[in-house]
Design a protein around this motif. Structure first.
Motif: not given
Lengths: 256, 306, 314
Positions: C71-75, C241-255, C288-296
């Motif tokens: 997400a850093a590059f995206f930022a 906004s800076p919070e768009t680029f938090a770790f969860t964003q990177s994790a989503m793309i990874l996902m 709980s969408r991210q919760l589901v993603f974690g399990i998936v």
């Protein structure tokens, strides 16, 4: 002229000295062997020559240039190719793709060429495939070009490694125990192949080998090392009768 | 006088912060030592530990009170629960990959998945809100010249030291500890020698996770509020601490945590860094360290043999 | 779920694949004529994640490098375009500048770290991702914690891009371009070099391939994909906004990359689509969408590390 000159090469891992004060010269167009008992430091010396280990002390000259501090990929580009003791192919790629890796230093397409695909890049890709096929043909497995490397028989995997090394278009080829795991028939073919590499391609060959029959048959010069040190050097005949060599291989008489 | 005061006060703050980092770093380092996995979920176990402690305190508070007795009970229960959770994570998520010798990358991605699962579970359960940890500890303490050291601070540092001593004894003196060290060296040889490798790895997870939980409970009590996201940053910090000390090394993790805690509190006092840039400062240290001295202070350098 | 995913196997020939691809493209082009704004927004969002997933796939899939701070590059791209357009520069001119800054970010992050072991790389990229976010939060030029607002929407040949259909098509074109670039990179001398390094770094070095430089190229190219996507994101949202680029964003793309199967171009596209559409279809799971993603994520790694898409190997 010497293609390779090793002067006082020493390699230490912490307290362990793997190679100790090793010096030898390799003449252009020669076939030379580096032999010695297990754990004598042959592969360590090889890894120094190809840049995988950095020599603790000493000098390595390839065509008069010092390569002791160079990185492996630079050394390959200069003209030294190697094979590995335990075949290290790109297992999930095809045989042809494996050999194409050797052409990397002999081609130049970069990022923009990859994206825009100008005519030069397309011609280069064609040349890479063609040369790679020729290399496969040279070692006699052109028909297996499109198979996955992992699905080949062991002997054929070795051939892929040779083809891959030849594709780098080296001046000097280092073979790390090329006969390991081969049957007698394959070993005979290997002797022929090594001679063909030298005679038709003009490539100097340096090999590490355990199989004494093969070493004696193919080498013009032999360097024997034990405990990282050179203990003898000369023709097959001279080395075979050298008492220090016999001692290194068979142990001292009073020990047995 | 005021400078002296600031330095001493920050030294104490740094020591407390460092103790938390050390406890979390220990688990990181132990797991890395034994299966070469960076357990990204480790920081989240610390967070879960804090919440279990908070929950226990809420339940038992009526009986034991929210003083030292209640906190000690919460600490022990949280350590046990999170230790078991760590074992569950190992069994359910990591062991199947270890069994088929999956690439390191798959393991790491799994760890990211575990981390995601843990912190989102807590987020959903708490609606992402801060919880306030109420205790009756207060601010009484002893005075060292102009500086006050609260009893809470003293007890935390002592508790951390005790946990570390216990761990040291466990690793050096017990059969389990010896098995752990043996597996770190050569798991295949251990299997041949009849050591139950999977079980020992599970035990490592138990110990590491319960130490993280202890840190979580203490941090909750000390700072007075907890939140689902608290594990993410501390996971990164603890990793940094483990690397400073030399990853895989137990004394290294302890030392690294203390050094990082002190550095960080010192950093917040420096001009241009302050608390806004504190985390950037820490990651900067981490990156410089990894680039220039990846073996850390107490880590052994490995010669990569081909 | 499985039987659905088997369908493409029937079109195994090249001809079948071209036909199905053409049908999909025509459907995508025609969709805005019938769909409402909500559907268009969701699909535009999916297109956006496809570009990011294609970029991260170069790093993770092709070159085999872990990156938990993508997400850093995206930022970098989003802030570059945001700041420059607010300063009065034409949006289209900000793109090359965003590319340059992303490249620099790629070199800064990759340069010192690519020599590190893979697990260290993971944590360093995570650290860099956080540094980027915190820096954006604390700097004045990036608008601090509230970020940038009021970024002007761009125009193309005098035609202002304001409707949701405009961005729908714009992002679709970007996806097509990104897919072509990714495909060509994969099937090139550089693409092979990535694969050699991923399979056996020592053997690749022995073949004359410079491991550090080759990996750095993967980082730089991944960064450019992220940066360009960020530029377009900034003008589409008109805010960063800076919070768009938090770790969860990177994790989503990874996902997205993992879902589709690392290293597979179609996989990255499919993964991004599932990632965006899934929570829209199952709105009830909400938080709980991210919760589901974690399990998936865990389940995929255990049972199907090659991704949901069936493997096609000859």
């Amino acid at each position: 002229m010497s293609i390779l000159e090793v002067n006082k090469l020493t390699l230490r891992f912490g307290g362990l000295t793997a190679v100790n004060d090793l010096s030898f010269r390799l003449e252009e167009h020669a076939i030379m062997s580096l032999i010695g008992p297990n754990g004598a430091g042959k592969t360590s010396a090889f890894n120094c020559l190809t840049g995988f280990y950095k020599a603790t002390v000493g000098e390595i000259l390839f065509l008069g240039r010092s390569i002791a501090a160079e990185k492996p990929h630079r050394i390959t580009k200069m003209g030294i190719a190697r094979t590995f003791q335990n075949v290290r192919l790109f297992k999930d790629m095809t045989v042809l793709e494996n050999v194409m890796s050797g052409m990397h230093t002999r081609s130049s397409a970069g990022i923009l060429a990859a994206i825009l695909r100008p005519p030069g890049q397309i011609a280069e890709e064609k040349r890479i495939r063609q040369v790679s096929r020729e290399c496969l043909d040279f070692v006699g497995i052109e028909d297996k070009a499109d198979r996955l490397a992992r699905n080949l028989a062991y002997g054929d995997q070795r051939r892929v490694e040779w083809a891959r090394a030849l594709a780098t278009q080296p001046k000097l080829l280092l073979l790390d125990e090329p006969a390991a795991g081969l049957n007698q028939d394959e070993k005979n073919q290997l002797v022929e192949l090594i001679q063909k590499i030298r005679n038709t391609l003009g490539i100097t060959v340096l090999l590490i080998e355990h199989d004494m029959g093969l070493v004696m048959k193919v080498s013009e010069k032999i360097v024997v090392i034990d405990y990282g040190e050179k203990i003898a050097e000369g023709t097959a005949e001279a080395v075979k009768n050298n008492p220090r060599v016999i001692e290194a291989y068979l142990g001292k008489e009073d020990e047995s | 006088m005021s400078l002296y005061y600031v330095i001493l006060q920050q030294l104490i703050n740094g020591l407390i912060l460092g103790s938390f980092y050390s406890l979390v770093a220990l688990g990181y380092s132990m797991v890395y030592g034994i299966i070469k996995l960076l357990n990204f979920a480790h920081g989240d176990l610390y967070m879960v530990g804090a919440f279990v402690g908070f929950g226990t305190l809420g339940l038992l508070g009526g009986i034991l009170g929210v003083g030292w007795l209640g906190i000690a009970a919460a600490l022990l229960i949280s350590m046990l629960a999170v230790g078991l959770l760590g074992m569950l994570v190992h069994r359910a998520a990591y062991q199947p990959l270890l069994n088929r010798r999956a690439p390191r990358m798959s393991l790491m991605i799994t760890a990211v998945g575990v981390s995601f699962t843990l912190f989102n579970t807590v987020m959903v359960m708490t609606n992402g809100e801060y919880e306030t940890v109420n205790t009756s500890l207060g601010y009484s303490g002893i005075s060292l010249g102009p500086v006050n050291v609260t009893y809470t601070q003293i007890v935390m540092v002592v508790a951390t030291a005790l946990l570390m001593l216990a761990l040291h004894w466990f690793i050096k003196r017990t059969m389990y500890g010896k098995a752990m060290r043996a597996i770190a060296l050569d798991p295949d040889a251990c299997r041949l020698m009849g050591i139950n490798v999977t079980k020992t790895i599970g035990l490592t997870f138990f110990v590491g996770s319960s130490l993280a939980a202890a840190a979580g409970v203490m941090a909750g009590v000390y700072y007075g509020s907890i939140q689902f996201f608290m594990g993410f940053i501390i996971g990164l910090k603890a990793f940094t601490a483990a690397v400073i000390g030399g990853i895989g090394s137990i004394p290294g993790a302890m030392l690294g945590g203390l050094i990082l805690g002190l550095l960080e509190t010192a950093g917040t006092q420096l001009p241009f860094i302050g608390s806004a840039w504190k985390d950037v400062f820490t990651f900067g240290i981490l990156i410089l360290l990894l680039v220039f001295k990846p073996t850390g202070i107490l880590g052994k350098s490995e010669i990569e043999r081909m | 779920m499985r039987s659905h995913l088997r369908i493409p196997e029937r079109f195994s020939g090249t001809k079948g694949r071209i036909v199905s691809l053409a049908v999909i493209i025509i459907l995508i082009i025609l969709l805005p004529l019938v769909a409402n704004n909500y559907v268009k927004e969701v699909i535009t969002n999916a297109f956006f994640y496809m570009i990011l997933a294609l970029g991260l796939n170069i790093v993770i899939g092709y070159a085999g490098l872990v990156d938990l701070g993508y997400a850093a590059f995206f930022a970098v791209g989003a802030y570059t375009t945001g700041i420059l357009t607010k300063a009065g520069l034409n949006f289209w001119l900000t793109i090359p500048i965003a590319v340059i800054f992303s490249l620099i970010a790629g070199v800064v992050i990759g340069g010192p770290t690519l020599r590190l072991r893979s697990d260290y790389l993971a944590i360093v990229t995570l650290g860099f991702g956080e540094i980027t976010r915190i820096t954006a939060r604390n700097l004045k030029i990036t608008g601090g914690a509230s970020g940038l607002v009021g970024i002007r929407k761009p125009s193309l040949f005098g035609y202002p891009l304001t409707h949701s259909s405009d961005f729908y098509y714009l992002f679709f074109i970007l996806v097509v371009l990104a897919a072509i670039v990714a495909f060509r990179l994969h099937n090139s001398r550089l693409g092979r070099a990535w694969q050699y390094i991923r399979e056996d770094e020592d053997a690749a070095a022995a073949m004359g391939i410079d491991p550090v430089r080759t990996k750095l190229y993967a980082y730089m190219l991944g960064a450019v994909f992220g940066g360009v996507a960020g530029s377009f994101f900034a003008v589409k949202m008109t805010a960063v906004s800076p919070e768009t680029f938090a770790f969860t964003q990177s994790a989503m793309i990874l996902m997205a990359v993992i879902l589709g199967g690392m290293g597979k171009l179609a996989g990255a596209i499919l993964g991004a689509m599932v990632l965006v559409l899934f929570p829209e279809v199952f709105r009830t799971i909400g938080q709980s969408r991210q919760l589901v993603f974690g399990i998936v994520l865990i389940i995929i790694m255990i049972f199907r590390p090659q991704g949901l898409w069936p493997e096609r190997r000859n």
